[in-house]
Design a protein around this motif. Structure first.
Motif, mmCIF file in Angstrom:
data_model
loop_
_atom_site.group_PDB
_atom_site.id
_atom_site.type_symbol
_atom_site.label_atom_id
_atom_site.label_comp_id
_atom_site.label_asym_id
_atom_site.label_seq_id
_atom_site.Cartn_x
_atom_site.Cartn_y
_atom_site.Cartn_z
ATOM 1 N N GLY A 231 4.390 12.050 -5.002
ATOM 2 C CA GLY A 231 5.522 12.336 -5.873
ATOM 3 C C GLY A 231 6.853 11.850 -5.350
ATOM 4 N N TRP A 232 6.851 10.869 -4.461
ATOM 5 C CA TRP A 232 8.091 10.380 -3.853
ATOM 6 C C TRP A 232 8.518 9.003 -4.374
ATOM 7 C CZ3 TRP A 232 6.146 11.382 1.833
ATOM 8 C CH2 TRP A 232 6.067 12.761 2.046
ATOM 9 N N LEU A 233 7.763 8.402 -5.254
ATOM 10 C CA LEU A 233 8.024 7.018 -5.649
ATOM 11 C C LEU A 233 9.338 6.901 -6.427
ATOM 12 C CD1 LEU A 233 6.902 4.121 -5.615
ATOM 13 C CD2 LEU A 233 5.792 4.608 -7.799
ATOM 14 N N THR A 234 10.147 5.920 -6.059
ATOM 15 C CA THR A 234 11.418 5.647 -6.732
ATOM 16 C C THR A 234 11.580 4.138 -6.928
ATOM 17 O OG1 THR A 234 12.642 5.451 -4.652
ATOM 18 C CG2 THR A 234 12.498 7.659 -5.647
ATOM 19 N N VAL A 235 12.542 3.764 -7.759
ATOM 20 C CA VAL A 235 12.854 2.345 -7.930
ATOM 21 C C VAL A 235 13.357 1.758 -6.613
ATOM 22 C CG1 VAL A 235 14.385 0.699 -9.097
ATOM 23 C CG2 VAL A 235 13.341 2.565 -10.394
ATOM 24 N N ALA A 236 14.096 2.556 -5.842
ATOM 25 C CA ALA A 236 14.591 2.083 -4.547
ATOM 26 C C ALA A 236 13.444 1.660 -3.639
ATOM 27 C CB ALA A 236 15.416 3.174 -3.874
ATOM 28 N N GLN A 237 12.336 2.416 -3.648
ATOM 29 C CA GLN A 237 11.200 2.028 -2.820
ATOM 30 C C GLN A 237 10.588 0.726 -3.320
ATOM 31 O OE1 GLN A 237 8.131 4.946 -2.105
ATOM 32 N NE2 GLN A 237 6.698 3.416 -1.342
ATOM 33 N N LEU A 238 10.501 0.549 -4.626
ATOM 34 C CA LEU A 238 9.979 -0.706 -5.152
ATOM 35 C C LEU A 238 10.829 -1.891 -4.685
ATOM 36 C CD1 LEU A 238 8.992 0.157 -8.849
ATOM 37 C CD2 LEU A 238 7.590 0.236 -6.781
ATOM 38 N N VAL A 239 12.144 -1.683 -4.642
ATOM 39 C CA VAL A 239 13.038 -2.735 -4.170
ATOM 40 C C VAL A 239 12.791 -3.025 -2.692
ATOM 41 C CG1 VAL A 239 15.452 -3.352 -3.740
ATOM 42 C CG2 VAL A 239 14.811 -2.272 -5.903
ATOM 43 N N ALA B 12 0.818 -1.223 0.000
ATOM 44 C CA ALA B 12 0.000 0.000 0.000
ATOM 45 C C ALA B 12 0.845 1.262 0.000
ATOM 46 C CB ALA B 12 -0.939 0.002 1.203
ATOM 47 N N SER B 13 2.105 1.158 0.414
ATOM 48 C CA SER B 13 2.970 2.343 0.435
ATOM 49 C C SER B 13 3.317 2.836 -0.973
ATOM 50 C CB SER B 13 4.264 2.035 1.199
ATOM 51 O OG SER B 13 5.119 1.174 0.445
ATOM 52 N N ILE B 14 3.204 1.943 -1.983
ATOM 53 C CA ILE B 14 3.570 2.340 -3.347
ATOM 54 C C ILE B 14 2.629 3.409 -3.896
ATOM 55 C CG2 ILE B 14 3.797 1.530 -5.733
ATOM 56 C CD1 ILE B 14 4.802 -1.127 -4.615
ATOM 57 N N PRO B 15 1.299 3.203 -3.908
ATOM 58 C CA PRO B 15 0.434 4.272 -4.415
ATOM 59 C C PRO B 15 0.471 5.542 -3.574
ATOM 60 C CG PRO B 15 -0.860 2.454 -3.515
ATOM 61 C CD PRO B 15 0.549 1.973 -3.611
#
Length: 421
Positions: free
Chosen positions: A98-106, A89-92
């Motif tokens: 406007g803070w989403l990064t590839v690092a967060q996906l990892v 749920a943190s992704i959406p």
């Protein structure tokens, strides 16, 4: 627990897992498409995201069996579901701000990975406690068929949802599925397990499980076979979206459909496994299934245009069908042949080694695809898949019709005696 009670518990357990699987299948399309279309991830970054989803097996895969044996089983599963729901749920939320990064996906993939380890080992340990020994093979086939059905419908639904809503909002479906799963699991009775006054040291308990599996003339070779297969699967997880989007230029809906056809192979494989093993024997069926999977892996990356789409679909179906026959048959054997006091540790040991190969395959494939392209990478890993049947041909399994034909004297039970003390 009576058989009737066990049947009721099984169906609630099955409903919880099915709900989670559907959400995960949708999220399995939305997450890589988020990386590709929203964050413009590179091939190596795609490999990192794919590897993070399984790296926990390398970190806590071995102690997971001990942890599951010591914790309340239902509580561990519910906690894993809630952790996965919060992480996804943190992704959406991050995207909205406007803070989403590839690092967060990892990071999210890592959290989900660690929760998956405990949840999966607990699930595999729970099943033999609620169904009879005679039903275990059919129940394993049913759960694999259910997984196949979600693979078939989930990615297609995910592709449609991404096309209509966007990749990031679609991730919320996965988060909601974990919450529903947790609610269903909450309705299950807590498992009452006898605990000793004092547990042996963790290292000793892990060692007993490790020695039992690696010295076993069937479980050892089939574990290395599964490791070779999962190494290839890790590469496919990382490279498939890249191959379809960047090299074949498939739209999101078609990506979902092509990824979903894996479920056709899995569904057919799960449905035919009891018949195949009954007609050919479990050992021979697994060997043939490995050879079939290798052939499918070579078909996936051939052709151009619509011919490439067709080859991808056919190869994906064939590869998945063979893998499911291998998975169902070897998992059932471990659940029936392992001493009850070692079962969670046996399952954790096998998954530590075999599932630990998935992130390694993803990282290697991501790095290689950045250098030579996705198509060549898939061909390289198809060659690596040959190690799967080779591991069986170099072991006592090659002489068996059924795993149960193994002479009792060939099984070293010294670790079983040690574990029971």
């Amino acid at each position: 627990m009576t058989v009737e009670q066990g049947a009721g518990v099984f169906w609630r357990w099955w409903a919880a897992g099915t709900t989670s699987l559907v959400g995960s299948a949708v999220g399995g399309v939305a997450l890589p498409l988020t990386a590709l279309t929203v964050l413009d991830a590179t091939a190596f970054e795609m490999g990192l995201v794919a590897a993070a989803g399984y790296v926990a097996w390398l970190v806590v895969g071995l102690p997971a069996g001990v942890i599951v044996q010591r914790l309340p089983l239902r509580g561990a599963q519910i906690g894993a579901d809630l952790a996965r729901a919060v992480a996804v749920a943190s992704i959406p939320l991050a995207w909205w701000w406007g803070w989403l990064t590839v690092a967060q996906l990892v990071v999210v993939a890592l959290v989900v990975s660690f929760a998956n380890v405990l949840f999966d080992v607990a699930n595999a340990t729970f099943l033999p406690a609620i169904v009879s020994r005679e039903q275990l093979h059919s129940r394993n086939s049913l759960t694999s068929a259910t997984h196949a059905a979600t693979q078939l419908s989930g990615p297609a639904l995910g592709g449609l949802a991404v096309q209509a809503l966007g990749a990031v909002p679609t991730v919320l479906v996965d988060a909601a599925s974990y919450l529903v799963s947790a609610a269903l699991l909450r309705s299950l009775p807590a498992r009452q397990a006898e605990a000793p006054d004092r547990w042996p040291p963790v290292r000793r308990m892990i060692g007993e499980g490790w020695r039992y599996v690696t010295r076993h003339p069937v479980m050892g070779p089939t574990m290395w076979t599964a490791t070779a297969v999962n190494f290839v699967c890790g590469a496919q997880f990382a490279v498939y979206p890249l191959y379809l989007v960047r090299e074949l230029h498939a739209p999101a809906v078609l990506v979902g459909v092509l990824l979903a056809v894996e479920g056709v192979g899995s569904l057919v494989g799960a449905a035919l496994t009891p018949w195949i093993t009954g007609r050919w024997g479990t050992a021979r069926a697994v060997l043939v299934a490995c050879v079939v999977s290798v052939a499918g892996a070579f078909v996936v990356p051939v052709g151009a245009g619509w011919a490439a789409y067709l080859a991808f679909a056919v190869g994906n179906v064939v590869f998945a069908g063979g893998v499911v026959v291998l998975s169902v048959t070897t998992r059932t054997y471990r659940q029936t042949a392992s001493p009850p006091e070692l079962l969670s540790r046996v399952m954790a040991t096998v998954r530590f080694v075999s599932w630990g190969a998935i992130p390694v395959g993803g990282l290697v494939a991501g790095a290689l695809a950045g250098l030579v392209g996705a198509r060549v990478t898939l061909l390289v890993f198809a060659t690596a898949a040959v190690c799967a049947p080779l591991a069986l041909l170099l072991s006592p399994v090659r002489r068996l019709r059924d795993f149960t034909d193994l002479p009792v004297d060939d099984v070293d039970d010294r670790d079983v005696v040690g574990a029971a003390r």
